[in-house]
Write an enzyme that holds these catalytic residues in place. Structure first.
Site, PDB file in Angstrom:
ATOM      1  N   ALA A  16      39.976  36.242  49.717  1.00  0.00           N
ATOM      2  CA  ALA A  16      39.198  37.427  50.449  1.00  0.00           C
ATOM      3  C   ALA A  16      39.987  38.710  51.102  1.00  0.00           C
ATOM      4  CB  ALA A  16      38.460  36.792  51.126  1.00  0.00           C
ATOM      5  N   ARG A  19      43.099  43.199  47.287  1.00  0.00           N
ATOM      6  CA  ARG A  19      41.865  44.122  46.947  1.00  0.00           C
ATOM      7  C   ARG A  19      41.061  43.958  46.495  1.00  0.00           C
ATOM      8  NH1 ARG A  19      47.110  45.764  46.546  1.00  0.00           N
ATOM      9  NH2 ARG A  19      47.747  44.158  44.953  1.00  0.00           N
ATOM     10  N   THR A  98      41.810  35.966  38.865  1.00  0.00           N
ATOM     11  CA  THR A  98      43.066  36.097  38.936  1.00  0.00           C
ATOM     12  C   THR A  98      43.592  36.125  36.971  1.00  0.00           C
ATOM     13  OG1 THR A  98      43.383  34.563  40.716  1.00  0.00           O
ATOM     14  CG2 THR A  98      45.485  35.052  39.581  1.00  0.00           C
ATOM     15  N   SER A 132      39.542  38.038  32.822  1.00  0.00           N
ATOM     16  CA  SER A 132      41.022  38.757  32.961  1.00  0.00           C
ATOM     17  C   SER A 132      40.396  39.944  33.266  1.00  0.00           C
ATOM     18  CB  SER A 132      41.896  38.579  31.728  1.00  0.00           C
ATOM     19  OG  SER A 132      42.797  37.403  31.486  1.00  0.00           O
ATOM     20  N   ASN A 133      38.602  40.104  32.721  1.00  0.00           N
ATOM     21  CA  ASN A 133      38.801  41.752  33.362  1.00  0.00           C
ATOM     22  C   ASN A 133      37.055  41.670  33.165  1.00  0.00           C
ATOM     23  OD1 ASN A 133      37.651  44.646  32.942  1.00  0.00           O
ATOM     24  ND2 ASN A 133      39.873  44.743  32.440  1.00  0.00           N
ATOM     25  N   HIS A 163      48.190  50.598  35.350  1.00  0.00           N
ATOM     26  CA  HIS A 163      47.727  50.261  36.875  1.00  0.00           C
ATOM     27  C   HIS A 163      48.549  50.806  38.226  1.00  0.00           C
ATOM     28  CE1 HIS A 163      46.462  46.653  34.115  1.00  0.00           C
ATOM     29  NE2 HIS A 163      44.838  46.767  35.114  1.00  0.00           N
ATOM     30  N   HIS A 164      47.899  50.591  39.441  1.00  0.00           N
ATOM     31  CA  HIS A 164      48.547  50.700  40.337  1.00  0.00           C
ATOM     32  C   HIS A 164      49.803  50.174  40.500  1.00  0.00           C
ATOM     33  CE1 HIS A 164      47.088  46.576  42.334  1.00  0.00           C
ATOM     34  NE2 HIS A 164      46.326  46.410  40.699  1.00  0.00           N
ATOM     35  N   LYS A 167      50.698  46.082  41.441  1.00  0.00           N
ATOM     36  CA  LYS A 167      50.287  44.960  40.550  1.00  0.00           C
ATOM     37  C   LYS A 167      51.494  44.089  39.877  1.00  0.00           C
ATOM     38  CE  LYS A 167      47.769  43.545  36.240  1.00  0.00           C
ATOM     39  NZ  LYS A 167      46.855  42.641  36.582  1.00  0.00           N
ATOM     40  N   THR A 174      44.377  42.042  30.753  1.00  0.00           N
ATOM     41  CA  THR A 174      43.346  41.783  29.833  1.00  0.00           C
ATOM     42  C   THR A 174      44.492  43.151  28.617  1.00  0.00           C
ATOM     43  OG1 THR A 174      41.980  43.226  31.361  1.00  0.00           O
ATOM     44  CG2 THR A 174      41.867  44.194  29.693  1.00  0.00           C
TER      45      THR A 174
HETATM   46  N1  LIG Z   1      39.264  39.834  36.031  1.00  0.00           N
HETATM   47  C1  LIG Z   1      39.390  41.179  37.126  1.00  0.00           C
HETATM   48  O1  LIG Z   1      38.275  41.890  36.339  1.00  0.00           O
HETATM   49  C2  LIG Z   1      40.098  41.635  37.781  1.00  0.00           C
HETATM   50  C3  LIG Z   1      41.311  40.687  37.993  1.00  0.00           C
HETATM   51  N2  LIG Z   1      42.675  41.178  39.129  1.00  0.00           N
HETATM   52  C4  LIG Z   1      42.957  40.117  38.980  1.00  0.00           C
HETATM   53  O2  LIG Z   1      43.373  39.837  40.246  1.00  0.00           O
HETATM   54  C5  LIG Z   1      44.342  38.946  41.013  1.00  0.00           C
HETATM   55  C6  LIG Z   1      43.934  39.575  42.375  1.00  0.00           C
HETATM   56  O3  LIG Z   1      44.125  41.240  42.828  1.00  0.00           O
HETATM   57  P1  LIG Z   1      44.276  42.346  43.726  1.00  0.00           P
HETATM   58  O4  LIG Z   1      43.370  42.121  44.927  1.00  0.00           O
HETATM   59  O5  LIG Z   1      45.041  42.824  43.670  1.00  0.00           O
HETATM   60  O6  LIG Z   1      45.664  41.171  44.677  1.00  0.00           O
HETATM   61  P2  LIG Z   1      46.431  41.596  46.362  1.00  0.00           P
HETATM   62  O7  LIG Z   1      47.644  40.734  46.060  1.00  0.00           O
HETATM   63  O8  LIG Z   1      45.325  42.907  46.892  1.00  0.00           O
HETATM   64  O9  LIG Z   1      45.365  39.994  46.486  1.00  0.00           O
HETATM   65  C7  LIG Z   1      45.866  38.551  45.956  1.00  0.00           C
HETATM   66  C8  LIG Z   1      45.080  37.748  47.267  1.00  0.00           C
HETATM   67  O10 LIG Z   1      45.678  36.107  47.218  1.00  0.00           O
HETATM   68  C9  LIG Z   1      46.139  36.227  48.318  1.00  0.00           C
HETATM   69  N3  LIG Z   1      46.983  35.670  47.490  1.00  0.00           N
HETATM   70  C10 LIG Z   1      48.454  34.901  47.710  1.00  0.00           C
HETATM   71  N4  LIG Z   1      49.485  34.035  47.361  1.00  0.00           N
HETATM   72  C11 LIG Z   1      48.658  33.239  47.714  1.00  0.00           C
HETATM   73  C12 LIG Z   1      48.461  32.186  47.702  1.00  0.00           C
HETATM   74  N5  LIG Z   1      50.125  31.188  47.463  1.00  0.00           N
HETATM   75  N6  LIG Z   1      48.223  30.952  48.617  1.00  0.00           N
HETATM   76  C13 LIG Z   1      46.643  31.810  48.446  1.00  0.00           C
HETATM   77  N7  LIG Z   1      46.065  32.635  48.427  1.00  0.00           N
HETATM   78  C14 LIG Z   1      47.092  33.594  47.941  1.00  0.00           C
HETATM   79  C15 LIG Z   1      46.628  37.240  49.236  1.00  0.00           C
HETATM   80  O11 LIG Z   1      45.557  37.254  50.408  1.00  0.00           O
HETATM   81  P3  LIG Z   1      46.530  35.996  51.980  1.00  0.00           P
HETATM   82  O12 LIG Z   1      47.654  36.580  51.575  1.00  0.00           O
HETATM   83  O13 LIG Z   1      45.417  36.530  53.103  1.00  0.00           O
HETATM   84  O14 LIG Z   1      46.696  34.276  51.700  1.00  0.00           O
HETATM   85  C16 LIG Z   1      45.695  38.144  48.661  1.00  0.00           C
HETATM   86  O15 LIG Z   1      45.136  38.631  49.918  1.00  0.00           O
HETATM   87  C17 LIG Z   1      45.320  39.403  40.141  1.00  0.00           C
HETATM   88  O16 LIG Z   1      46.069  38.034  39.676  1.00  0.00           O
HETATM   89  C18 LIG Z   1      44.700  40.719  39.018  1.00  0.00           C
HETATM   90  O17 LIG Z   1      45.928  40.633  37.880  1.00  0.00           O
HETATM   91  C19 LIG Z   1      41.955  42.466  38.968  1.00  0.00           C
HETATM   92  C20 LIG Z   1      41.190  42.834  39.155  1.00  0.00           C
HETATM   93  C21 LIG Z   1      39.806  42.741  38.297  1.00  0.00           C
HETATM   94  O1  LIG Z   2      45.316  44.020  39.104  1.00  0.00           O
HETATM   95  C1  LIG Z   2      44.645  44.939  38.175  1.00  0.00           C
HETATM   96  O2  LIG Z   2      44.319  45.610  39.570  1.00  0.00           O
HETATM   97  C2  LIG Z   2      43.865  44.547  37.437  1.00  0.00           C
HETATM   98  N1  LIG Z   2      44.259  43.796  37.069  1.00  0.00           N
HETATM   99  C3  LIG Z   2      43.052  42.707  35.143  1.00  0.00           C
HETATM  100  C4  LIG Z   2      44.285  42.616  34.465  1.00  0.00           C
HETATM  101  O3  LIG Z   2      45.159  41.959  34.587  1.00  0.00           O
HETATM  102  O4  LIG Z   2      43.923  42.829  33.085  1.00  0.00           O
HETATM  103  C5  LIG Z   2      41.866  43.697  35.328  1.00  0.00           C
HETATM  104  C6  LIG Z   2      42.219  45.552  35.707  1.00  0.00           C
HETATM  105  O5  LIG Z   2      42.684  45.842  34.198  1.00  0.00           O
HETATM  106  C7  LIG Z   2      42.585  45.348  37.081  1.00  0.00           C
END
Ligand SMILES: NC(=O)C1=CN([C@@H]2O[C@H](COP(=O)(O)OP(=O)(O)OC[C@H]3O[C@@H](n4cnc5c(N)ncnc54)[C@H](OP(=O)(O)O)[C@@H]3O)[C@@H](O)[C@H]2O)C=CC1
Ligand SMILES: O=C(O)C1=N[C@H](C(=O)O)C[C@H](O)C1
Length: 270
Positions: A16, A19, A98, A132-133, A163-164, A167, A174
């Site tokens: 939560a 990003r 994830t 994944s997306n 990506h940013h 990542k 994807t």
């Molecule tokens: N399917 C899709 O459309 C998309 C998928 N993604 C994927 O989503 C995932 C998250 O991306 P993003 O939000 O950028 O990543 P962030 O690093 O911003 O967020 C990940 C969150 O996971 C939590 N976290 C990390 N480690 C642990 C742990 N061991 N136990 C519990 N919570 C944990 C952290 O919260 P805290 O530290 O507070 O616990 C953190 O806020 C990535 O795998 C990304 O590739 C991203 C965009 C789109």
């Molecule tokens: O980490 C991201 O930001 C994203 N992750 C996903 C991926 O690994 O494909 C989806 C999107 O491209 C953004």
């Protein structure tokens, strides 16, 4: 006449504070078909945009207290596996966004036949949808990829994803999904991740390139080329809202379904 509206889907968000987690909470606030009941985090106890955030270490207690219909998970693989297993016990559906799981953990056959144990086991008890997306454009791209690869046998194939800088995993989930589609649509050699030094391209190899820079939300390009022409299929996400809304659409769609594994293409098709 009294109009009866569909009940809101109650969503719990893991990751939560991240990003994506924050974006899911923001987008849900603008919709009337979902309600985020809580988020979980390892570090923060408090609120995000008025939504309570509870300790991830007490996930089972949080499930019992908030009674969500669906978990929406954007975290890390090691946490995601645990969340999904707890949801299976508590009869809570799972939408997992994830990425970065071990290679092939989520490949379609692997999921069905024995790859990712946590998701496979959970899907025997509750509905599970991993993507994944969650952008609809990527769903269209995946279908276009199959057609292009079938129509252009023998063309060189290269994927570039950008990506940013934050990542964690590469190549992106994807890009891996695109690779799976390419390989199911044609005959190819191996995947070659980046090139340096003596690295003459071999026939049938698929080049894979990952760029990390600034705040790029997510770009994927598939290039097919021979000596005479190039086809480029490109998707560019302009905002994380597209992923967050897609995941919330999936949550609404998944709530109340039977145990099993579902695909985001089924959500998009309706
Ligand atoms: N399917 C899709 O459309 C998309 C998928 N993604 C994927 O989503 C995932 C998250 O991306 P993003 O939000 O950028 O990543 P962030 O690093 O911003 O967020 C990940 C969150 O996971 C939590 N976290 C990390 N480690 C642990 C742990 N061991 N136990 C519990 N919570 C944990 C952290 O919260 P805290 O530290 O507070 O616990 C953190 O806020 C990535 O795998 C990304 O590739 C991203 C965009 C789109
Ligand atoms: O980490 C991201 O930001 C994203 N992750 C996903 C991926 O690994 O494909 C989806 C999107 O491209 C953004």
């Amino acid at each position: 006449m009294t109009r009866v509206s569909a009940p809101e889907t109650r969503v719990l968000v893991s990751g939560a504070t991240g990003r994506m987690g924050r974006r899911v909470i923001e987008e849900a606030a603008a919709r009337d078909d979902v309600r985020v009941v809580a988020g979980v985090s390892r570090d923060l106890s408090g609120e995000i945009s008025g939504i309570p955030v509870e300790p991830a270490g007490e996930f089972g207690v949080v499930l019992a207290e908030y009674d969500p219909d669906v978990l929406v998970d954007f975290s890390v693989p090691e946490a995601s596996r645990e969340f999904v297993a707890d949801c299976a016990e508590a009869n809570v559906a799972c939408v997992v966004g994830t990425t970065g799981f071990e290679a092939d953990e989520f490949a379609e056959d692997e999921f069905a036949e024995g790859g990712e144990a946590a998701l496979r086991e959970a899907s025997e008890q509750v509905p599970v949808l991993h993507a994944s997306n969650f952008s609809r454009g990527i769903q269209a791209l995946l279908r276009a990829v199959e057609g292009a690869v079938r129509d252009l046998p023998g063309y060189d194939v290269e994927i570039t994803e950008s990506h940013h800088r934050h990542k964690r995993d590469a190549p992106s989930g994807t890009a891996n999904a695109i690779l799976d589609r390419i390989e199911s649509a044609g005959e190819f050699g191996g995947r070659v991740h980046g090139r340096e030094g003596e690295s003459l391209r071999e026939s049938g190899e698929i080049g894979v390139h990952a760029r990390r820079a600034g705040g790029i939300r997510g770009e994927h390009e598939l290039l097919l080329a021979n000596e005479h022409e190039e086809l480029r299929l490109t998707h560019r996400a302009g905002s994380r809202a597209v992923f967050a809304d897609g995941a919330l659409d999936a949550a609404v769609w998944l709530a109340g379904r039977g145990a099993g594994r579902y695909d985001f293409s089924e959500v998009v098709a309706e």
